[in-house]
Write a protein that holds these residues in place. Structure first.
Motif, PDB file in Angstrom:
ATOM      1  N   CYS A  89     -13.863   2.114   0.469  1.00 30.53           N
ATOM      2  CA  CYS A  89     -12.941   1.859   1.379  1.00 30.53           C
ATOM      3  C   CYS A  89     -11.500   1.980   0.701  1.00 30.53           C
ATOM      4  O   CYS A  89     -11.391   1.190  -0.384  1.00 30.53           O
ATOM      5  CB  CYS A  89     -12.722   0.665   2.271  1.00 30.53           C
ATOM      6  SG  CYS A  89     -14.347   0.338   3.205  1.00 30.53           S
ATOM      7  N   ILE A  90     -10.506   2.938   0.848  1.00 31.75           N
ATOM      8  CA  ILE A  90      -9.298   3.128   0.264  1.00 31.75           C
ATOM      9  C   ILE A  90      -8.155   2.843   1.214  1.00 31.75           C
ATOM     10  O   ILE A  90      -8.053   2.805   2.263  1.00 31.75           O
ATOM     11  CB  ILE A  90      -9.104   4.472  -0.364  1.00 31.75           C
ATOM     12  CG1 ILE A  90      -9.454   5.721   0.466  1.00 31.75           C
ATOM     13  CG2 ILE A  90     -10.447   4.417  -1.440  1.00 31.75           C
ATOM     14  CD1 ILE A  90      -9.158   6.734  -0.138  1.00 31.75           C
ATOM     15  N   LYS A  91      -6.956   2.627   0.651  1.00 32.32           N
ATOM     16  CA  LYS A  91      -6.049   2.503   1.520  1.00 32.32           C
ATOM     17  C   LYS A  91      -4.783   3.056   0.825  1.00 32.32           C
ATOM     18  O   LYS A  91      -4.652   3.110  -0.381  1.00 32.32           O
ATOM     19  CB  LYS A  91      -5.655   0.926   1.655  1.00 32.32           C
ATOM     20  CG  LYS A  91      -4.234   0.676   2.636  1.00 32.32           C
ATOM     21  CD  LYS A  91      -4.066  -0.699   2.493  1.00 32.32           C
ATOM     22  CE  LYS A  91      -2.955  -1.003   3.594  1.00 32.32           C
ATOM     23  NZ  LYS A  91      -2.725  -2.476   3.559  1.00 32.32           N
ATOM     24  N   GLN A  92      -4.006   3.836   1.584  1.00 30.79           N
ATOM     25  CA  GLN A  92      -2.607   4.514   0.836  1.00 30.79           C
ATOM     26  C   GLN A  92      -1.530   3.365   1.254  1.00 30.79           C
ATOM     27  O   GLN A  92      -1.568   2.759   2.294  1.00 30.79           O
ATOM     28  CB  GLN A  92      -2.066   5.633   1.970  1.00 30.79           C
ATOM     29  CG  GLN A  92      -1.435   6.654   1.356  1.00 30.79           C
ATOM     30  CD  GLN A  92      -1.026   7.770   2.031  1.00 30.79           C
ATOM     31  OE1 GLN A  92      -0.892   7.853   3.254  1.00 30.79           O
ATOM     32  NE2 GLN A  92      -0.831   8.988   1.269  1.00 30.79           N
ATOM     33  N   VAL A  93      -0.946   2.924  -0.050  1.00 31.50           N
ATOM     34  CA  VAL A  93       0.133   1.984   0.109  1.00 31.50           C
ATOM     35  C   VAL A  93       1.579   2.724  -0.284  1.00 31.50           C
ATOM     36  O   VAL A  93       1.452   3.696  -1.027  1.00 31.50           O
ATOM     37  CB  VAL A  93      -0.096   0.899  -0.751  1.00 31.50           C
ATOM     38  CG1 VAL A  93      -1.490   0.001  -0.226  1.00 31.50           C
ATOM     39  CG2 VAL A  93      -0.376   1.364  -2.354  1.00 31.50           C
ATOM     40  N   PRO A  94       2.384   2.260   0.354  1.00 34.16           N
ATOM     41  CA  PRO A  94       3.867   2.706   0.224  1.00 34.16           C
ATOM     42  C   PRO A  94       4.401   2.178  -1.144  1.00 34.16           C
ATOM     43  O   PRO A  94       4.076   1.143  -1.745  1.00 34.16           O
ATOM     44  CB  PRO A  94       4.659   2.074   1.258  1.00 34.16           C
ATOM     45  CG  PRO A  94       3.785   1.062   1.991  1.00 34.16           C
ATOM     46  CD  PRO A  94       2.467   1.035   1.486  1.00 34.16           C
ATOM     47  N   PHE A 141      -7.390  -6.041  -4.019  1.00 29.37           N
ATOM     48  CA  PHE A 141      -6.224  -6.252  -3.267  1.00 29.37           C
ATOM     49  C   PHE A 141      -5.760  -5.037  -2.857  1.00 29.37           C
ATOM     50  O   PHE A 141      -6.134  -3.898  -3.404  1.00 29.37           O
ATOM     51  CB  PHE A 141      -5.080  -6.855  -4.175  1.00 29.37           C
ATOM     52  CG  PHE A 141      -5.405  -8.172  -4.922  1.00 29.37           C
ATOM     53  CD1 PHE A 141      -5.104  -9.556  -4.462  1.00 29.37           C
ATOM     54  CD2 PHE A 141      -6.140  -8.099  -6.248  1.00 29.37           C
ATOM     55  CE1 PHE A 141      -5.759 -10.485  -5.102  1.00 29.37           C
ATOM     56  CE2 PHE A 141      -6.280  -9.233  -7.035  1.00 29.37           C
ATOM     57  CZ  PHE A 141      -6.172 -10.491  -6.223  1.00 29.37           C
ATOM     58  N   ALA A 142      -4.764  -5.052  -2.114  1.00 27.12           N
ATOM     59  CA  ALA A 142      -3.774  -3.681  -1.923  1.00 27.12           C
ATOM     60  C   ALA A 142      -2.561  -4.152  -2.291  1.00 27.12           C
ATOM     61  O   ALA A 142      -2.142  -5.319  -1.979  1.00 27.12           O
ATOM     62  CB  ALA A 142      -3.832  -3.381  -0.391  1.00 27.12           C
ATOM     63  N   THR A 143      -1.490  -3.323  -2.966  1.00 29.96           N
ATOM     64  CA  THR A 143      -0.462  -3.828  -3.432  1.00 29.96           C
ATOM     65  C   THR A 143       0.547  -4.116  -2.395  1.00 29.96           C
ATOM     66  O   THR A 143       1.665  -4.656  -2.824  1.00 29.96           O
ATOM     67  CB  THR A 143       0.011  -2.806  -4.520  1.00 29.96           C
ATOM     68  OG1 THR A 143      -0.008  -1.323  -4.109  1.00 29.96           O
ATOM     69  CG2 THR A 143      -0.865  -2.964  -5.770  1.00 29.96           C
ATOM     70  N   ASP A 144       0.417  -3.498  -1.250  1.00 27.44           N
ATOM     71  CA  ASP A 144       1.574  -3.671  -0.032  1.00 27.44           C
ATOM     72  C   ASP A 144       1.344  -5.115   0.474  1.00 27.44           C
ATOM     73  O   ASP A 144       2.385  -5.809   0.666  1.00 27.44           O
ATOM     74  CB  ASP A 144       1.756  -2.740   0.788  1.00 27.44           C
ATOM     75  CG  ASP A 144       0.087  -2.659   1.497  1.00 27.44           C
ATOM     76  OD1 ASP A 144      -0.693  -3.148   1.145  1.00 27.44           O
ATOM     77  OD2 ASP A 144       0.166  -1.719   2.368  1.00 27.44           O
TER      78      ASP A 144
END
Lengths: 331, 254
Positions: B6-11, B120-123
């Motif tokens: 599972c991945i997430k694009q973060v701004p 974690f996600a950094t956003d």
């Protein structure tokens, strides 16, 4: 319903200090309008003695739910089931956890079981009175600390994990004693997860959180030698060590020393930043320190905006000077 | 072995804008793959090296542009990608996000042995979604993982670093693992994988495709909401001093 439940963490059968802090914080925001209760999950080795009862009461808890289970000390995988059952039984308005690795593992699973909202790693809490109980306003830094966001939940109970050191314990209750309620639940204890080994971190567990002085290093220390100097200086003044995410990511120092958004939060009496530029995600982890001293070559580095005292100089050089001053003093 | 990452694009967090109703405006921000998810991808690739017939599916949720995050993984040797993209999904908090991922896994991807996520996600930095997803799938999970000790097609032995120490943990599949740091090496894409990536499939899925009831999606399905967002305050004024004065400043409070 008018009850704030605080998950109370144990370390080797002792109640963690930061859990007392959170109980006090719950009491502070409640303005005496709600019951404050502590939930302790323990095995048969744990004894809720008079001293613990007195402390829980003194620091703000009116009740303590003692959930006795038969588990090995390190197997906490079914704790969310136990908190879920506790919440269903007592129906509190608000459930709080410390934002430790343990709290951050138990809270989301519990929230998911309850199908309720959860706010992570808050640095401020408030409550508002509603007809059917109390609602929680949780404030947390977001977007790398660029913004503070106040978050509410449409569902009940309201749940939050609260950053360690957000509030220091204080005495609220003087006369009387705490009500102890024992709870037993039958939950499935079978899991395919086995803990093969546990290596205790003797140095760690709250040394950063409780430090009086922290000396912290960033990329301005350049290399491992720089961090060795930092360590030497720390030993000389009896301080704990901290670091920025970048220094940790570059492998200059272990991750457990990381202070900031994804690391630890520290509020020492004195925080000395060596070679730290002051990225906002670091700032949120240390800005509440009482006195902040920063050392950096760049006079425009953001860290100086958050510092009480600054030295514009290479951090390695300053460490050399400090170490030599202190060693001369000793002789 | 079948792995889902599972991945997430973060701004990039240097340029934050919020909408009138206090939701993040993600359009126009420079986006990167969440650094912890980069570790999760590498973790999966290292397992693929060790265990034959391993396939890695990437699962992400976000606007159409988030295919870039999936391409990042495909270029490094992951096998296929799923992007959950629907206006209905916008404004999801961790409860709604974990449910969206759950519906996609249950109804579309179906089979898996291992799910790997960043811790974690950094956003948002909540670290909540993996735990909520594990709960919905009713599978065990291990967090704060930084190293694989051994792995075969029956079990995995992992190291996890928590506040009180290091845990060596054995788990059977299905299992969800969250990575908080990684002792392995991060590799650049190989030319072979880069060329192969062109032929790999990315499925774009909406709420209907994953059979998710509308009331569970996005803002509607999110218990939490931002009531107020503001800039942090700071009132300190810095006095510049010399090195020797620093020692005096430490002594005062001793």
């Amino acid at each position: 319903m008018n009850e704030i439940l605080v998950y109370t963490q144990l370390n080797k059968n002792e109640i963690c200090d930061f859990s007392y802090d959170l109980i006090s914080y719950a009491k502070e925001i409640s303005k005496n309008e709600t019951v404050i209760s502590s939930a302790i999950i323990a095995n048969s080795d744990f004894i809720l003695d008079e001293n613990k009862k007195k402390n829980l009461y003194k620091f703000g808890a009116d009740k303590v739910y003692l959930i006795k289970e038969n588990f090995s000390y390190y197997d906490k995988y079914y704790f969310p089931d136990l908190i879920f059952e506790t919440v269903k039984k007592i129906n509190p308005s608000i459930v709080l956890f410390n934002s430790t690795t343990e709290g951050r593992e138990i809270a989301p699973k519990t929230a998911s079981k309850l199908n309720t909202g959860l706010t992570a790693d808050c640095t401020g809490l408030e409550i508002i009175k509603k007809e059917d109980g109390f609602k929680l306003i949780s404030t947390r830094p977001t977007f790398g600390g660029k913004l503070m966001a106040s978050i509410l939940s449409k569902t009940t109970p309201d749940m939050s994990t609260v950053r360690v050191n957000t509030f220091k314990k204080k005495e609220f209750n003087f006369e009387g004693e705490i009500e102890v309620i024992e709870l037993n639940f039958e939950v499935n204890q079978n899991s395919s997860i086995k803990i093969l080994e546990f290596i205790e971190d003797k140095k760690e567990f709250s040394t950063l959180e409780n430090a009086k002085i922290i000396v912290s290093g960033g990329m301005g220390l350049k290399n491992k030698e720089g961090f060795e100097k930092l360590e030497t200086f720390a030993k000389l003044i009896n301080a704990s060590i901290g670091a920025t995410r970048k220094a940790v990511d570059k492998g200059l120092i272990d991750r457990k020393f990381q202070i900031g958004q994804t690391g630890k939060c520290a509020t020492p009496e004195i925080y000395i930043a060596f070679g730290i530029k002051g990225a906002i995600h670091h700032i949120v982890g240390m800005e509440n320190s009482k006195k902040i001293i920063a050392v950096n070559t760049d006079k425009n580095a953001p860290i100086f905006n958050y510092a009480d005292f600054g030295i514009i100089k290479d951090a390695n050089l300053v460490l050399d000077e400090l170490i030599s001053f202190l060693q001369k003093e000793k002789v | 072995m079948k792995i889902i990452v599972c991945i997430k694009q973060v701004p990039d967090t240097n340029d934050v804008k919020w909408s009138k109703d206090n939701n993040l405006i993600r359009e126009g921000l420079i986006s990167v793959v969440n650094p912890y998810d980069v570790l999760a991808i590498q973790f999966a690739l290292d397992i693929k090296e060790k265990i034959k017939n391993t396939t890695i599916s990437l699962l992400s949720m976000g606007p159409k542009g988030a295919v870039d995050a999936i391409d990042f993984g495909l270029n490094r040797g992951c096998d296929c990608g799923y992007l959950l993209s629907d206006k209905k999904f916008s404004g999801s908090d961790t409860v709604a996000t974990s449910k969206t991922l759950y519906y996609a896994i249950k109804n579309v991807i179906k089979n898996f042995d291992l799910i790997i996520t960043g811790q974690f996600a950094t956003d948002g930095d909540t670290a909540q979604t993996p735990y909520m997803l594990a709960n919905l799938l009713n599978i065990p999970n291990v967090g704060f993982v930084y190293k694989i000790d051994e792995i075969d097609d029956k079990k995995i032995v992992l190291y996890s670093a928590k506040d009180d120490g290091t845990y060596k943990i054995e788990g059977n599949y299905p299992l969800l693992v969250s990575i908080s740091k990684y002792d392995g090496k991060l590799y650049k894409p190989k030319i072979k994988d880069y060329i192969n990536a062109k032929d790999k499939e990315i499925k774009i899925l909406n709420a209907e495709d994953i059979n998710m009831p509308g009331e569970l999606t996005g803002i509607k399905g999110s218990p939490t909401y931002v009531s107020k967002a503001y800039k942090p305050q700071n009132n300190r004024v810095c006095k510049f001093i010399e090195t020797k004065d620093l020692l005096n400043e430490i002594k005062i409070n001793e």
